[in-house]
Write a protein that holds these residues in place. Structure first.
Motif, PDB file in Angstrom:
ATOM      1  N   ILE A 171       0.831  -1.358  -0.139  1.00 47.83           N
ATOM      2  CA  ILE A 171      -0.054  -0.155   0.044  1.00 47.83           C
ATOM      3  C   ILE A 171       0.993   1.312   0.103  1.00 47.83           C
ATOM      4  CG2 ILE A 171      -0.397   0.171   2.568  1.00 47.83           C
ATOM      5  CD1 ILE A 171      -3.359   0.633   1.764  1.00 47.83           C
ATOM      6  N   GLN A 172       2.145   1.018   0.734  1.00 49.18           N
ATOM      7  CA  GLN A 172       3.040   2.281   0.576  1.00 49.18           C
ATOM      8  C   GLN A 172       3.364   2.629  -1.022  1.00 49.18           C
ATOM      9  OE1 GLN A 172       6.959   1.704   1.564  1.00 49.18           O
ATOM     10  NE2 GLN A 172       7.491   3.854   1.674  1.00 49.18           N
ATOM     11  N   SER A 173       3.738   1.330  -1.475  1.00 47.23           N
ATOM     12  CA  SER A 173       4.015   1.483  -3.049  1.00 47.23           C
ATOM     13  C   SER A 173       2.980   2.120  -3.786  1.00 47.23           C
ATOM     14  CB  SER A 173       4.639   0.252  -3.611  1.00 47.23           C
ATOM     15  OG  SER A 173       4.599   0.380  -5.037  1.00 47.23           O
ATOM     16  N   PHE A 174       1.881   1.624  -3.717  1.00 40.79           N
ATOM     17  CA  PHE A 174       0.667   2.121  -4.411  1.00 40.79           C
ATOM     18  C   PHE A 174       0.380   3.533  -4.123  1.00 40.79           C
ATOM     19  CE2 PHE A 174      -4.192   3.087  -4.278  1.00 40.79           C
ATOM     20  CZ  PHE A 174      -4.419   2.731  -5.671  1.00 40.79           C
ATOM     21  N   ALA A 175       0.501   3.987  -2.833  1.00 42.94           N
ATOM     22  CA  ALA A 175       0.472   5.558  -2.511  1.00 42.94           C
ATOM     23  C   ALA A 175       1.543   6.340  -3.124  1.00 42.94           C
ATOM     24  CB  ALA A 175       0.675   5.841  -1.054  1.00 42.94           C
ATOM     25  N   GLN A 176       2.653   6.176  -3.413  1.00 43.44           N
ATOM     26  CA  GLN A 176       3.815   6.325  -4.043  1.00 43.44           C
ATOM     27  C   GLN A 176       3.465   6.602  -5.642  1.00 43.44           C
ATOM     28  OE1 GLN A 176       7.113   4.226  -2.668  1.00 43.44           O
ATOM     29  NE2 GLN A 176       7.889   5.744  -1.301  1.00 43.44           N
ATOM     30  N   GLN A 177       3.141   5.615  -6.060  1.00 37.25           N
ATOM     31  CA  GLN A 177       2.531   5.598  -7.661  1.00 37.25           C
ATOM     32  C   GLN A 177       1.591   6.600  -7.971  1.00 37.25           C
ATOM     33  OE1 GLN A 177       1.089   1.656  -8.383  1.00 37.25           O
ATOM     34  NE2 GLN A 177       3.382   0.907  -7.948  1.00 37.25           N
ATOM     35  N   HIS A 178       0.811   6.735  -7.019  1.00 38.36           N
ATOM     36  CA  HIS A 178      -0.297   7.938  -7.172  1.00 38.36           C
ATOM     37  C   HIS A 178       0.017   9.291  -6.346  1.00 38.36           C
ATOM     38  CE1 HIS A 178      -2.284   4.154  -8.094  1.00 38.36           C
ATOM     39  NE2 HIS A 178      -3.213   4.958  -8.927  1.00 38.36           N
ATOM     40  N   GLN A 179       1.421   9.574  -6.291  1.00 40.70           N
ATOM     41  CA  GLN A 179       1.979  10.831  -5.705  1.00 40.70           C
ATOM     42  C   GLN A 179       1.082  11.214  -4.488  1.00 40.70           C
ATOM     43  OE1 GLN A 179       1.213  10.888  -9.276  1.00 40.70           O
ATOM     44  NE2 GLN A 179       3.161   9.771  -9.269  1.00 40.70           N
ATOM     45  N   LEU A 180       0.748  10.260  -3.593  1.00 39.57           N
ATOM     46  CA  LEU A 180       0.170  10.298  -2.302  1.00 39.57           C
ATOM     47  C   LEU A 180       1.011  10.687  -1.395  1.00 39.57           C
ATOM     48  CD1 LEU A 180      -3.095   8.349  -2.773  1.00 39.57           C
ATOM     49  CD2 LEU A 180      -3.086  10.896  -2.751  1.00 39.57           C
ATOM     50  N   THR A 181       2.137  11.565  -1.276  1.00 36.64           N
ATOM     51  CA  THR A 181       3.387  11.407  -0.512  1.00 36.64           C
ATOM     52  C   THR A 181       3.002  11.320   0.918  1.00 36.64           C
ATOM     53  OG1 THR A 181       4.129  12.856  -2.265  1.00 36.64           O
ATOM     54  CG2 THR A 181       5.286  12.475  -0.270  1.00 36.64           C
ATOM     55  N   ASN A 182       2.025  12.314   1.562  1.00 40.69           N
ATOM     56  CA  ASN A 182       1.521  12.237   2.924  1.00 40.69           C
ATOM     57  C   ASN A 182       1.264  10.884   3.234  1.00 40.69           C
ATOM     58  OD1 ASN A 182       2.374  14.824   3.197  1.00 40.69           O
ATOM     59  ND2 ASN A 182       0.214  15.561   2.831  1.00 40.69           N
ATOM     60  N   TRP A 183       0.388  10.168   2.656  1.00 40.35           N
ATOM     61  CA  TRP A 183      -0.072   8.876   2.994  1.00 40.35           C
ATOM     62  C   TRP A 183       1.198   7.795   2.985  1.00 40.35           C
ATOM     63  CZ3 TRP A 183      -4.157   8.635   5.770  1.00 40.35           C
ATOM     64  CH2 TRP A 183      -5.305   9.556   5.662  1.00 40.35           C
ATOM     65  N   ALA A 184       2.200   7.892   1.929  1.00 41.38           N
ATOM     66  CA  ALA A 184       3.144   6.917   1.703  1.00 41.38           C
ATOM     67  C   ALA A 184       4.172   7.056   2.978  1.00 41.38           C
ATOM     68  CB  ALA A 184       3.831   7.227   0.331  1.00 41.38           C
ATOM     69  N   ASP A 185       4.249   8.219   3.412  1.00 42.83           N
ATOM     70  CA  ASP A 185       5.155   8.566   4.605  1.00 42.83           C
ATOM     71  C   ASP A 185       4.455   7.972   6.112  1.00 42.83           C
ATOM     72  OD1 ASP A 185       6.649  10.048   3.086  1.00 42.83           O
ATOM     73  OD2 ASP A 185       6.214  12.200   3.745  1.00 42.83           O
ATOM     74  N   ILE A 186       3.233   7.887   5.831  1.00 42.78           N
ATOM     75  CA  ILE A 186       2.578   7.345   7.139  1.00 42.78           C
ATOM     76  C   ILE A 186       2.685   5.942   7.181  1.00 42.78           C
ATOM     77  CG2 ILE A 186       0.480   6.749   8.307  1.00 42.78           C
ATOM     78  CD1 ILE A 186      -0.356   9.653   7.463  1.00 42.78           C
ATOM     79  N   PHE A 187       2.678   5.134   5.728  1.00 40.28           N
ATOM     80  CA  PHE A 187       2.866   3.778   5.692  1.00 40.28           C
ATOM     81  C   PHE A 187       4.219   3.238   5.984  1.00 40.28           C
ATOM     82  CE2 PHE A 187      -0.979   4.236   2.897  1.00 40.28           C
ATOM     83  CZ  PHE A 187      -1.819   3.930   3.924  1.00 40.28           C
ATOM     84  N   LYS A 188       5.007   4.325   5.501  1.00 45.41           N
ATOM     85  CA  LYS A 188       6.448   4.033   5.559  1.00 45.41           C
ATOM     86  C   LYS A 188       7.140   4.090   7.191  1.00 45.41           C
ATOM     87  CE  LYS A 188      10.927   3.729   4.334  1.00 45.41           C
ATOM     88  NZ  LYS A 188      11.607   4.037   5.484  1.00 45.41           N
ATOM     89  N   GLU A 189       6.416   5.182   7.933  1.00 44.11           N
ATOM     90  CA  GLU A 189       6.628   5.148   9.357  1.00 44.11           C
ATOM     91  C   GLU A 189       6.246   3.892  10.082  1.00 44.11           C
ATOM     92  OE1 GLU A 189       5.551   8.178  13.046  1.00 44.11           O
ATOM     93  OE2 GLU A 189       4.650   8.350  11.326  1.00 44.11           O
ATOM     94  N   ALA A 190       4.911   3.369   9.573  1.00 41.41           N
ATOM     95  CA  ALA A 190       4.628   2.183  10.340  1.00 41.41           C
ATOM     96  C   ALA A 190       5.481   1.075   9.968  1.00 41.41           C
ATOM     97  CB  ALA A 190       3.200   1.601   9.979  1.00 41.41           C
TER      98      ALA A 190
END
Length: 275
Positions: A171-190
């Motif tokens: 899901i982090q990869s999916f968020a990054q692919q769609h330029q959802l940076t803030n959400w990708a950062d949340i998943f990366k933090e987890a």
């Protein structure tokens, strides 16, 4: 993290510590973050009249009183119990309802005795909507089932960790692919918390009593708490995509993330041994 679930898990971990040691941090209630925005947290025995009407008998006016009652009654420990919803309107999956009080499946506290268990459910009600300190909620935990078979369910933490890690990565990869940076950062933090590469949020660590848990288990709990991105407006649930394929992919990933988040919370919190 969903406030209703985090409060329940806080009661379980601090309750187990009290049952073992007889000790509770000064000002645990109402000072702990788990009780933020609450003006009352009490505990009830639920029953019915001879005519079949419901009755409520308050047996503890605050968490400390409840822990004392459980200890006096011979309670051996507290565990979390969760089961998904079975009949959501229009078949809506739990992760899309998790931002609403009472939505997203059912969480209970199991109080375990030598030969039986009781189960307690929370009822959240807005009773002081104009409170100047925003303590708008009254919370009552009612004993909904008494003297029944013990469940004490705990999924395999290693299997759950692997599943949570995999879906967070996807899901982090999916968020990054769609330029959802803030959400990708949340998943990366987890992911970083799960891998031991970052400390947990102080908000989360305050709510869990760490006694009896090893570092790996705490990482699993805190990563799961950091993964709760499901709610209403402004949450991960509020995002839509241009294509049906992307919307379906998001729905699938969100479904599995919510599932493994809940599994991780149970596997982590319930891994502690009781007397």
């Amino acid at each position: 993290m969903n406030g209703t679930t985090s409060q329940l898990l806080s009661l379980i971990t601090f309750g187990n510590h009290f049952l073992k040691t007889g000790q509770l941090p000064e000002n645990y209630y109402p000072g702990n973050n788990a009780f933020k925005f609450c003006n009352k947290t009490n505990f009830l025995y639920l029953d019915s009249t001879p005519e079949g009407g419901p009755t409520e008998n308050e047996v503890a006016a605050a968490p400390a009183h409840w822990f004392e009652l459980l200890k006096h009654e011979g309670c051996k420990g507290l565990k979390a119990y969760y089961h998904p919803s079975e009949n959501n309107p229009d078949g809506t999956p739990d992760h899309k309802l998790a931002g609403f009080v009472g939505g997203g499946g059912t969480w209970l506290i199991e109080t375990i005795y030598s030969s039986y268990s009781d189960f307690w459910a929370a009822r959240w009600e807005v009773t002081l909507p104009d409170d100047p300190e925003s303590n708008i909620w009254s919370v009552s935990y009612g004993r909904t089932v008494a003297n029944t078979d013990t469940i004490d369910f705990c999924p395999d933490p290693l299997q759950v960790r692997e599943g949570l890690h995999n879906v967070l990565t996807d899901i982090q990869s999916f968020a990054q692919q769609h330029q959802l940076t803030n959400w990708a950062d949340i998943f990366k933090e987890a992911l970083d918390i799960l891998d031991g590469n970052a400390p947990a949020n102080d908000w989360h660590t305050d709510q869990i009593n760490v006694e009896g848990y090893d570092q790996s288990t705490l990482q699993l709990i805190y990563a799961a708490m950091s993964t709760h991105v499901f709610g209403g407006m402004g949450s991960w649930n509020d995002i839509s995509f241009e294509t049906e394929e992307d919307n379906q992919r998001n729905n699938d990933l969100s479904f599995y993330l919510y599932d493994y988040m809940n599994r991780a919370l149970i596997a982590g919190v319930n891994s502690i041994k009781i007397a």
